[in-house]
Design a protein around this motif. Structure first.
Motif, PDB file in Angstrom:
ATOM      1  N   UNK A  80       0.810  -1.219   0.000  1.00  0.00           N
ATOM      2  CA  UNK A  80       0.000   0.000   0.000  1.00  0.00           C
ATOM      3  C   UNK A  80       0.843   1.268   0.000  1.00  0.00           C
ATOM      4  N   UNK A  81       2.143   1.145  -0.241  1.00  0.00           N
ATOM      5  CA  UNK A  81       2.995   2.327  -0.254  1.00  0.00           C
ATOM      6  C   UNK A  81       4.025   2.202  -1.361  1.00  0.00           C
ATOM      7  N   UNK A  82       4.584   3.321  -1.806  1.00  0.00           N
ATOM      8  CA  UNK A  82       5.629   3.275  -2.812  1.00  0.00           C
ATOM      9  C   UNK A  82       6.947   2.893  -2.136  1.00  0.00           C
ATOM     10  N   UNK A  83       7.667   1.930  -2.669  1.00  0.00           N
ATOM     11  CA  UNK A  83       8.900   1.481  -2.009  1.00  0.00           C
ATOM     12  C   UNK A  83       9.934   2.581  -1.805  1.00  0.00           C
ATOM     13  N   UNK A  84      10.045   3.510  -2.747  1.00  0.00           N
ATOM     14  CA  UNK A  84      11.044   4.574  -2.593  1.00  0.00           C
ATOM     15  C   UNK A  84      10.625   5.551  -1.494  1.00  0.00           C
ATOM     16  N   UNK A  85       9.344   5.846  -1.403  1.00  0.00           N
ATOM     17  CA  UNK A  85       8.873   6.721  -0.322  1.00  0.00           C
ATOM     18  C   UNK A  85       9.150   6.090   1.036  1.00  0.00           C
ATOM     19  N   UNK A  86       8.912   4.779   1.164  1.00  0.00           N
ATOM     20  CA  UNK A  86       9.205   4.103   2.420  1.00  0.00           C
ATOM     21  C   UNK A  86      10.704   4.096   2.692  1.00  0.00           C
ATOM     22  N   UNK A  87      11.511   3.877   1.655  1.00  0.00           N
ATOM     23  CA  UNK A  87      12.961   3.895   1.824  1.00  0.00           C
ATOM     24  C   UNK A  87      13.438   5.252   2.315  1.00  0.00           C
ATOM     25  N   UNK A  88      12.886   6.324   1.767  1.00  0.00           N
ATOM     26  CA  UNK A  88      13.291   7.660   2.213  1.00  0.00           C
ATOM     27  C   UNK A  88      12.978   7.872   3.694  1.00  0.00           C
ATOM     28  N   UNK A  89      11.789   7.424   4.130  1.00  0.00           N
ATOM     29  CA  UNK A  89      11.448   7.570   5.544  1.00  0.00           C
ATOM     30  C   UNK A  89      12.397   6.746   6.416  1.00  0.00           C
ATOM     31  N   UNK A  90      12.714   5.526   5.957  1.00  0.00           N
ATOM     32  CA  UNK A  90      13.619   4.671   6.722  1.00  0.00           C
ATOM     33  C   UNK A  90      15.019   5.272   6.808  1.00  0.00           C
ATOM     34  N   UNK A  91      15.501   5.835   5.715  1.00  0.00           N
ATOM     35  CA  UNK A  91      16.834   6.443   5.724  1.00  0.00           C
ATOM     36  C   UNK A  91      16.875   7.681   6.609  1.00  0.00           C
ATOM     37  N   UNK A  92      15.803   8.447   6.608  1.00  0.00           N
ATOM     38  CA  UNK A  92      15.734   9.605   7.493  1.00  0.00           C
ATOM     39  C   UNK A  92      15.825   9.163   8.950  1.00  0.00           C
ATOM     40  N   UNK A  93      15.045   8.146   9.316  1.00  0.00           N
ATOM     41  CA  UNK A  93      15.063   7.668  10.696  1.00  0.00           C
ATOM     42  C   UNK A  93      16.398   7.018  11.043  1.00  0.00           C
ATOM     43  N   UNK A  94      17.009   6.343  10.098  1.00  0.00           N
ATOM     44  CA  UNK A  94      18.335   5.759  10.310  1.00  0.00           C
ATOM     45  C   UNK A  94      19.342   6.843  10.666  1.00  0.00           C
ATOM     46  N   UNK A  95      19.280   7.957   9.962  1.00  0.00           N
ATOM     47  CA  UNK A  95      20.231   9.049  10.191  1.00  0.00           C
ATOM     48  C   UNK A  95      19.980   9.769  11.508  1.00  0.00           C
ATOM     49  N   UNK A  96      18.746  10.157  11.753  1.00  0.00           N
ATOM     50  CA  UNK A  96      18.499  10.994  12.932  1.00  0.00           C
ATOM     51  C   UNK A  96      18.527  10.198  14.227  1.00  0.00           C
ATOM     52  N   UNK A  97      18.404   8.869  14.158  1.00  0.00           N
ATOM     53  CA  UNK A  97      18.402   8.047  15.375  1.00  0.00           C
ATOM     54  C   UNK A  97      19.761   7.445  15.676  1.00  0.00           C
ATOM     55  N   UNK A  98      20.745   7.687  14.847  1.00  0.00           N
ATOM     56  CA  UNK A  98      22.044   7.069  15.074  1.00  0.00           C
ATOM     57  C   UNK A  98      22.041   5.572  14.844  1.00  0.00           C
ATOM     58  N   UNK A  99      21.199   5.102  13.926  1.00  0.00           N
ATOM     59  CA  UNK A  99      21.181   3.687  13.567  1.00  0.00           C
ATOM     60  C   UNK A  99      20.287   2.828  14.432  1.00  0.00           C
ATOM     61  N   UNK A 100      19.351   3.435  15.180  1.00  0.00           N
ATOM     62  CA  UNK A 100      18.467   2.639  16.045  1.00  0.00           C
ATOM     63  C   UNK A 100      17.211   2.144  15.336  1.00  0.00           C
ATOM     64  N   UNK A 101      17.014   2.508  14.073  1.00  0.00           N
ATOM     65  CA  UNK A 101      15.787   2.135  13.376  1.00  0.00           C
ATOM     66  C   UNK A 101      15.972   0.842  12.596  1.00  0.00           C
ATOM     67  N   UNK A 102      14.978  -0.055  12.717  1.00  0.00           N
ATOM     68  CA  UNK A 102      14.932  -1.300  11.963  1.00  0.00           C
ATOM     69  C   UNK A 102      13.641  -1.320  11.149  1.00  0.00           C
ATOM     70  N   UNK A 103      13.740  -1.673   9.890  1.00  0.00           N
ATOM     71  CA  UNK A 103      12.574  -1.687   9.011  1.00  0.00           C
ATOM     72  C   UNK A 103      12.090  -3.112   8.798  1.00  0.00           C
ATOM     73  N   UNK A 104      10.896  -3.399   9.279  1.00  0.00           N
ATOM     74  CA  UNK A 104      10.241  -4.660   8.965  1.00  0.00           C
ATOM     75  C   UNK A 104       9.173  -4.416   7.913  1.00  0.00           C
ATOM     76  N   UNK A 105       9.146  -5.231   6.883  1.00  0.00           N
ATOM     77  CA  UNK A 105       8.178  -5.056   5.798  1.00  0.00           C
ATOM     78  C   UNK A 105       7.413  -6.353   5.571  1.00  0.00           C
ATOM     79  N   UNK A 106       6.224  -6.210   4.997  1.00  0.00           N
ATOM     80  CA  UNK A 106       5.414  -7.375   4.685  1.00  0.00           C
ATOM     81  C   UNK A 106       4.486  -7.103   3.526  1.00  0.00           C
ATOM     82  N   UNK A 107       3.896  -8.166   3.028  1.00  0.00           N
ATOM     83  CA  UNK A 107       2.967  -8.083   1.912  1.00  0.00           C
ATOM     84  C   UNK A 107       1.639  -7.480   2.329  1.00  0.00           C
TER      85      UNK A 107
END
Length: 336
Positions: A80-107
């Motif tokens: 239900x989301x565009x993969x690149x839009x989700x990737x951008x959000x994940x990369x933003x959280x990866x950067x601002x959290x100092x690597x504390x973000x983990x992305x779990x995805x599903x169908x």
């Protein structure tokens, strides 16, 4: 064994959405205090089963609210989301959290969400592998180009990943096909709370047979509820969980007009009690120690009661400190 909390934010009968979200936030705070390793946040649309519609948005809030604990999505729905839009959000959280973000995805599922967000049933049925591959390319950078299903020109990936080569990604799997898909990409599995330990270990064995790495950090979701005895814990869950499950399962509306989930809520609640660490602290320790999966995240809101949730999180903290062995009597006294 790393232990974490799995936050569904379910709305139980008689509660508001704010009640559910407040309880989940309080559980997050308790997990940080208790020394748990992780907190993973679920995503659902248009239903009381879980009232968080954007796990990445909640994760952003959770990362800002905490300082130590890792935060993941379980899961962000790729259908239900565009993969690149989700990737951008994940990369933003990866950067601002100092690597504390983990992305779990599903169908996800064949629900009305596909209609509302305009992605359609075909995307759900056959688009997951392509969406996952595009997500991984976008998470890695430094540029990303579209595909036949997602056509677009090459663009730079901004922000670049802080965690190299990309933030951690796990894949929710309920079928051998999805297990093989994750194995081929070297991604760990997120295994749900509707199956028992033996079934989860069989999926891990299939993962390895399909070429997945032997040391992949798979994640097992369980239900955890701690009381003074096994009987009391089961009674507390059975007193409230069927009402939540009845409303939550009924709210799964298929996009094609077919039938929704047909589980009996009382039987399902009892199954969850029998499969998982629902009992006194020693019982929960024994069940967790038999898991066989390297990381466990526990759904701690099984009764909808904030006090029960807080006690269960504190108990998981005791187990985390003791290595999932029976804790000392001094620790037991702290949970009263």
């Amino acid at each position: 064994m790393p232990l974490g909390a799995f936050l569904l934010a379910p709305r139980f009968p008689g509660q508001t959405d704010r009640d559910a979200l407040d309880r989940a936030c309080a559980a997050l705070d308790a997990a940080e205090r208790a020394g748990l390793d992780e907190a993973w946040i679920a995503e659902h649309h248009f239903m009381p089963y879980g009232v968080c519609p954007d796990a990445a948005a909640f994760a952003a809030y959770a990362l800002g609210r905490t300082r130590r604990i890792a935060v993941g999505t379980a899961v962000s729905v790729l259908s239900t989301t565009h993969p690149v839009a989700l990737a951008e959000r994940a990369l933003l959280l990866d950067n601002v959290s100092g690597g504390r973000f983990h992305l779990g995805v599903g169908r996800g599922g064949p629900w009305v969400d596909l209609e509302v967000f305009g992605t359609g049933l075909e995307r759900y049925r056959s688009g997951f592998p392509d969406a996952l591959d595009l997500l991984l390319r976008a998470l890695t950078g430094p540029t990303v180009t579209g595909s036949a299903r997602f056509p677009f020109r090459e663009v730079p990936v901004v922000p670049a990943p802080a965690s190299l080569p990309r933030p951690p990604v796990a894949v929710a799997a309920t079928s051998k096909d999805t297990v093989a898909l994750a194995a081929a990409r070297g991604l760990p599995l997120l295994l749900g709370m509707h199956v028992d330990d033996d079934d989860k270990l069989a999926m891990v064995a299939h993962y390895r047979a399909a070429g997945g790495p032997a040391d992949a950090p798979h994640v097992s979701a369980v239900v955890a509820h701690v009381a003074d005895s096994r009987a009391e814990a089961v009674a507390q869950v059975m007193d409230t969980a069927p009402g939540w499950l009845c409303a939550g399962l009924a709210a799964h509306v298929p996009v094609d007009g077919g039938r929704g989930p047909s589980r009996d809520p009382y039987a399902y609640a009892r199954l969850l009690c029998d499969l998982h660490p629902v009992g006194d602290l020693d019982y929960c320790a024994a069940r967790l120690s038999r898991s066989g999966i390297g990381r466990v995240i526990a759904m701690v809101e099984a009764t909808g009661d904030p006090g029960h949730t807080q006690r269960t999180v504190a108990a998981l903290g005791v187990l985390r400190r003791s290595g999932v062995l029976p804790p000392a009597a001094s620790d037991l006294g702290k949970l009263a």
